[in-house]
Write a protein that holds these residues in place. Structure first.
Motif, PDB file in Angstrom:
ATOM      1  N   UNK A  52       0.842  -1.206   0.000  1.00  0.00           N
ATOM      2  CA  UNK A  52       0.000   0.000   0.000  1.00  0.00           C
ATOM      3  C   UNK A  52       0.875   1.252   0.000  1.00  0.00           C
ATOM      4  N   UNK A  53       1.945   1.243   0.812  1.00  0.00           N
ATOM      5  CA  UNK A  53       2.850   2.395   0.841  1.00  0.00           C
ATOM      6  C   UNK A  53       3.486   2.629  -0.529  1.00  0.00           C
ATOM      7  N   UNK A  54       3.946   1.570  -1.174  1.00  0.00           N
ATOM      8  CA  UNK A  54       4.568   1.705  -2.498  1.00  0.00           C
ATOM      9  C   UNK A  54       3.555   2.149  -3.550  1.00  0.00           C
ATOM     10  N   UNK A  55       2.314   1.691  -3.432  1.00  0.00           N
ATOM     11  CA  UNK A  55       1.275   2.115  -4.375  1.00  0.00           C
ATOM     12  C   UNK A  55       0.994   3.609  -4.224  1.00  0.00           C
ATOM     13  N   UNK A  56       0.912   4.072  -2.982  1.00  0.00           N
ATOM     14  CA  UNK A  56       0.695   5.508  -2.746  1.00  0.00           C
ATOM     15  C   UNK A  56       1.876   6.314  -3.275  1.00  0.00           C
ATOM     16  N   UNK A  57       3.087   5.826  -3.051  1.00  0.00           N
ATOM     17  CA  UNK A  57       4.276   6.503  -3.564  1.00  0.00           C
ATOM     18  C   UNK A  57       4.263   6.541  -5.089  1.00  0.00           C
TER      19      UNK A  57
END
Length: 132
Positions: A52-57
């Motif tokens: 999720x963090x990488x998708x937001x980034x």
């Protein structure tokens, strides 16, 4: 003399960002604890949080790319427009005073044309108002 210290805008903004960051971390821990309580393995939960963090980034980088491309296009368009302007732009539509005088509705007082016969000096206007 007032001895209370004032919080500056930068410090207030920093505190606001810190509260937001702590809120995100708290929410992340709450979600991962909820997933573990539902029976998901800890490794899967940690992996899901990182995905999720990488998708937001990735979304943020995508948006930043298009904004940068738009700004680059605007700078290029401005540079091209500046390159196509003539060196000496005419800021005055008339070449000389005689051409200006031929224009309909010409008022010599608006252009401070003292050599024109209809020009009235401000001092003469002031004196003529009080004489009559």
């Amino acid at each position: 003399m007032n001895t209370t210290t004032r919080i500056r805008t930068a410090e207030r903004f920093g505190r606001w960002l810190g509260r937001g960051w702590r809120g995100c971390v708290r929410g992340e821990r709450r979600v991962s604890a909820w997933l573990v309580d539902k029976g998901a393995p800890v490794v899967v939960t940690a992996t899901l949080v990182w995905v999720v963090k990488l998708a937001v980034l990735g979304v943020l980088l995508y948006v930043a790319f298009w904004i940068a491309l738009l700004l680059l296009f605007m700078v290029g368009a401005g540079w091209a427009a500046a390159a196509n302007t003539p060196e000496e732009e005419k800021w005055w539509p008339f070449t000389d005073l005689t051409e200006l005088r031929k224009k309909s509705g010409y008022d010599p007082n608006l252009y401070n044309d003292a050599s024109h016969e209809l020009f009235i000096d401000d001092r003469q206007k002031f004196i003529s108002v009080f004489r009559h």
